[in-house]
Motif scaffolding. Structure first.
Motif, PDB file in Angstrom:
ATOM      1  N   GLY A 281       0.789  -1.215   0.000  1.00 45.70           N
ATOM      2  CA  GLY A 281       0.000   0.000   0.000  1.00 45.70           C
ATOM      3  C   GLY A 281       0.824   1.268   0.000  1.00 45.70           C
ATOM      4  N   LEU A 282       1.537   1.505   1.093  1.00 44.42           N
ATOM      5  CA  LEU A 282       2.235   2.776   1.274  1.00 44.42           C
ATOM      6  C   LEU A 282       3.628   2.788   0.649  1.00 44.42           C
ATOM      7  CD1 LEU A 282       2.244   5.582   2.395  1.00 44.42           C
ATOM      8  CD2 LEU A 282       2.673   4.662   4.683  1.00 44.42           C
ATOM      9  N   TRP A 283       4.335   1.673   0.723  1.00 44.75           N
ATOM     10  CA  TRP A 283       5.702   1.661   0.206  1.00 44.75           C
ATOM     11  C   TRP A 283       5.790   2.038  -1.270  1.00 44.75           C
ATOM     12  CZ3 TRP A 283       8.134  -3.353   2.748  1.00 44.75           C
ATOM     13  CH2 TRP A 283       8.177  -3.168   4.144  1.00 44.75           C
ATOM     14  N   PRO A 284       4.875   1.553  -2.125  1.00 44.83           N
ATOM     15  CA  PRO A 284       4.972   1.962  -3.537  1.00 44.83           C
ATOM     16  C   PRO A 284       4.832   3.470  -3.737  1.00 44.83           C
ATOM     17  CG  PRO A 284       3.598   0.004  -3.324  1.00 44.83           C
ATOM     18  CD  PRO A 284       3.855   0.498  -1.933  1.00 44.83           C
ATOM     19  N   GLU A 285       4.089   4.147  -2.862  1.00 46.54           N
ATOM     20  CA  GLU A 285       3.946   5.594  -3.002  1.00 46.54           C
ATOM     21  C   GLU A 285       5.272   6.291  -2.728  1.00 46.54           C
ATOM     22  OE1 GLU A 285       0.635   7.665  -1.642  1.00 46.54           O
ATOM     23  OE2 GLU A 285      -0.798   6.042  -1.985  1.00 46.54           O
ATOM     24  N   ALA A 286       6.013   5.792  -1.744  1.00 47.96           N
ATOM     25  CA  ALA A 286       7.327   6.365  -1.460  1.00 47.96           C
ATOM     26  C   ALA A 286       8.282   6.139  -2.626  1.00 47.96           C
ATOM     27  CB  ALA A 286       7.900   5.757  -0.182  1.00 47.96           C
ATOM     28  N   VAL A 287       8.260   4.935  -3.184  1.00 47.73           N
ATOM     29  CA  VAL A 287       9.132   4.627  -4.321  1.00 47.73           C
ATOM     30  C   VAL A 287       8.749   5.475  -5.533  1.00 47.73           C
ATOM     31  CG1 VAL A 287       9.766   2.846  -5.986  1.00 47.73           C
ATOM     32  CG2 VAL A 287       9.753   2.320  -3.549  1.00 47.73           C
ATOM     33  N   GLU A 288       7.463   5.683  -5.751  1.00 51.77           N
ATOM     34  CA  GLU A 288       7.022   6.521  -6.865  1.00 51.77           C
ATOM     35  C   GLU A 288       7.589   7.934  -6.737  1.00 51.77           C
ATOM     36  OE1 GLU A 288       2.843   8.001  -9.014  1.00 51.77           O
ATOM     37  OE2 GLU A 288       2.790   6.923  -7.098  1.00 51.77           O
ATOM     38  N   TRP A 289       7.582   8.472  -5.511  1.00 57.36           N
ATOM     39  CA  TRP A 289       8.125   9.818  -5.297  1.00 57.36           C
ATOM     40  C   TRP A 289       9.631   9.834  -5.537  1.00 57.36           C
ATOM     41  CZ3 TRP A 289      11.615  12.567  -2.404  1.00 57.36           C
ATOM     42  CH2 TRP A 289      11.459  13.959  -2.381  1.00 57.36           C
ATOM     43  N   LEU A 290      10.341   8.828  -5.031  1.00 55.89           N
ATOM     44  CA  LEU A 290      11.785   8.744  -5.253  1.00 55.89           C
ATOM     45  C   LEU A 290      12.098   8.630  -6.747  1.00 55.89           C
ATOM     46  CD1 LEU A 290      12.745   6.276  -2.368  1.00 55.89           C
ATOM     47  CD2 LEU A 290      13.253   8.731  -2.465  1.00 55.89           C
ATOM     48  N   ASP A 291      11.353   7.794  -7.458  1.00 60.25           N
ATOM     49  CA  ASP A 291      11.558   7.641  -8.893  1.00 60.25           C
ATOM     50  C   ASP A 291      11.342   8.962  -9.632  1.00 60.25           C
ATOM     51  OD1 ASP A 291      12.302   4.970  -8.924  1.00 60.25           O
ATOM     52  OD2 ASP A 291      10.268   4.235  -9.218  1.00 60.25           O
ATOM     53  N   ALA A 292      10.367   9.731  -9.181  1.00 57.38           N
ATOM     54  CA  ALA A 292      10.092  11.010  -9.828  1.00 57.38           C
ATOM     55  C   ALA A 292      11.278  11.967  -9.668  1.00 57.38           C
ATOM     56  CB  ALA A 292       8.834  11.638  -9.255  1.00 57.38           C
ATOM     57  N   ARG A 293      11.990  11.886  -8.546  1.00 61.75           N
ATOM     58  CA  ARG A 293      13.182  12.727  -8.359  1.00 61.75           C
ATOM     59  C   ARG A 293      14.275  12.324  -9.342  1.00 61.75           C
ATOM     60  NH1 ARG A 293       9.539  13.621  -5.987  1.00 61.75           N
ATOM     61  NH2 ARG A 293       9.310  15.041  -7.716  1.00 61.75           N
ATOM     62  N   LEU A 294      14.374  11.019  -9.606  1.00 61.55           N
ATOM     63  CA  LEU A 294      15.379  10.547 -10.548  1.00 61.55           C
ATOM     64  C   LEU A 294      15.043  10.999 -11.964  1.00 61.55           C
ATOM     65  CD1 LEU A 294      15.968   6.916  -9.225  1.00 61.55           C
ATOM     66  CD2 LEU A 294      17.231   9.022  -8.656  1.00 61.55           C
ATOM     67  N   GLU A 295      13.753  10.973 -12.295  1.00 63.91           N
ATOM     68  CA  GLU A 295      13.331  11.440 -13.625  1.00 63.91           C
ATOM     69  C   GLU A 295      13.581  12.927 -13.776  1.00 63.91           C
ATOM     70  OE1 GLU A 295      12.379   9.639 -16.221  1.00 63.91           O
ATOM     71  OE2 GLU A 295      12.876   7.909 -14.953  1.00 63.91           O
ATOM     72  N   THR A 296      13.348  13.680 -12.707  1.00 68.03           N
ATOM     73  CA  THR A 296      13.611  15.131 -12.733  1.00 68.03           C
ATOM     74  C   THR A 296      15.083  15.390 -12.990  1.00 68.03           C
ATOM     75  OG1 THR A 296      11.784  15.574 -11.221  1.00 68.03           O
ATOM     76  CG2 THR A 296      13.471  17.269 -11.405  1.00 68.03           C
ATOM     77  N   ASP A 297      15.944  14.580 -12.380  1.00 71.31           N
ATOM     78  CA  ASP A 297      17.383  14.749 -12.536  1.00 71.31           C
ATOM     79  C   ASP A 297      17.817  14.518 -13.983  1.00 71.31           C
ATOM     80  OD1 ASP A 297      20.133  14.993 -11.550  1.00 71.31           O
ATOM     81  OD2 ASP A 297      20.278  12.858 -11.978  1.00 71.31           O
TER      82      ASP A 297
END
Length: 299
Positions: A281-297
């Motif tokens: 439930g919650l862990w994928p939301e954290a990973v999604e946010w982290l992945d978005a930072r990598l895409e921004t980079d």
């Protein structure tokens, strides 16, 4: 020493010499059959053993991250609390956190770097310790730990008894804080307890301690940060989480508050984010946010 956690994740023990003396011990997790795509260091909460973070660390590793977890000096595997009795809470933040961050960066050169901080671990990141080169930070249940703001009369009385009476007294007599006996997690160094006790009485927590220069340090942080809280956490209430994040005036801060009902679980509280029941439930939301930072980079 390495060992297989599963068919996909391998762990390796680490030992780092601290700039403040002593050793910091922990674990590195990576995929067994692929190179990691980014690095995540998890900075722990006070009196919380590294093993609490093992499930979430395995999950992150399965998503392709190299993951570093550890115990602060005087806790868990990183030396005895009595043998590290003079280590203060600020020493964890200003020495252990950047020591581990620097070590991890050197071990995985060229990888994008991220961090997760739990409670005091996120305090360190909010004050600029260990943030150099980071693409993003996830802050979990990190708040200004002022006893007077704890939700619920019974819980507030319990916290006062531990932080203002029993904990300081036991620390002075024994030379360490017997957290395992007083219902406050693991044992940890006496000076860390005494400093925590002092800060817990100040309306602005360590922002009211002039020796910390906390407001100045927080204002210099520019790393994007996701601040996560939980509706049933009696310590990290939205107001006390905001008492930290409001000082991050130069950072892009996203705030989220979840309730147990959001994920069909009976409770989350101060520690529950890292329990395996929230894996789907919650862990994928954290990973999604982290992945978005990598895409921004990459842009």
């Amino acid at each position: 020493m390495g060992n297989n956690l599963s068919d996909t994740v391998t762990s390796t023990d680490l030992a780092i010499s601290s700039r403040g003396g002593g050793q910091i011990c922990g674990t590195v997790r990576v995929l067994s059959d692929a190179d990691p795509r980014a690095l995540v260091v998890i900075h722990p909460a006070t009196a919380v053993p590294e093993r609490l973070y093992s499930g979430f660390s395995d999950y992150l590793a399965e998503q392709g991250f190299a993951v570093v977890t550890y115990d602060y000096r005087g806790t868990g595997r990183s030396g005895t609390p009595k043998g590290n009795r003079t280590v203060r809470m600020r020493d964890w933040m200003d020495q252990d956190v950047p020591d581990v961050a620097d070590w991890a960066a050197a071990q995985f050169p060229g990888l994008p770097r991220l961090a997760v901080g739990h409670s005091v671990g996120a305090h360190a990141l909010a004050l600029g310790s260990g943030v150099a080169g980071l693409e993003g930070v996830v802050s979990i249940a990190s708040h200004a730990g002022v006893t007077a703001t704890v939700r619920g009369m019974a819980e507030r009385a319990k916290v006062w008894l531990i932080l203002s009476a029993a904990g300081p007294l036991a620390s002075k007599v024994l030379g360490y804080m017997p957290g395992s006996k007083l219902g406050l997690g693991e044992d940890f160094p006496a000076e860390a307890m005494l400093e925590w006790s002092r800060w817990s009485k100040l309306p602005g927590y360590f922002f009211d301690d002039p020796t910390m220069r906390a407001a100045e340090r927080a204002a210099s942080v520019t790393v994007p940060l996701l601040s996560v809280g939980f509706s049933d956490d009696p310590w990290a209430t939205p107001q006390q989480i905001e008492a930290i994040t409001e000082h991050l005036v130069a950072a892009d801060v996203e705030r989220r508050t979840y309730s147990p009902a959001d994920f069909g679980v009976p409770a989350i509280g101060h520690m529950g984010f890292f329990r395996r029941g929230l894996r789907e439930g919650l862990w994928p939301e954290a990973v999604e946010w982290l992945d978005a930072r990598l895409e921004t980079d990459k842009r």
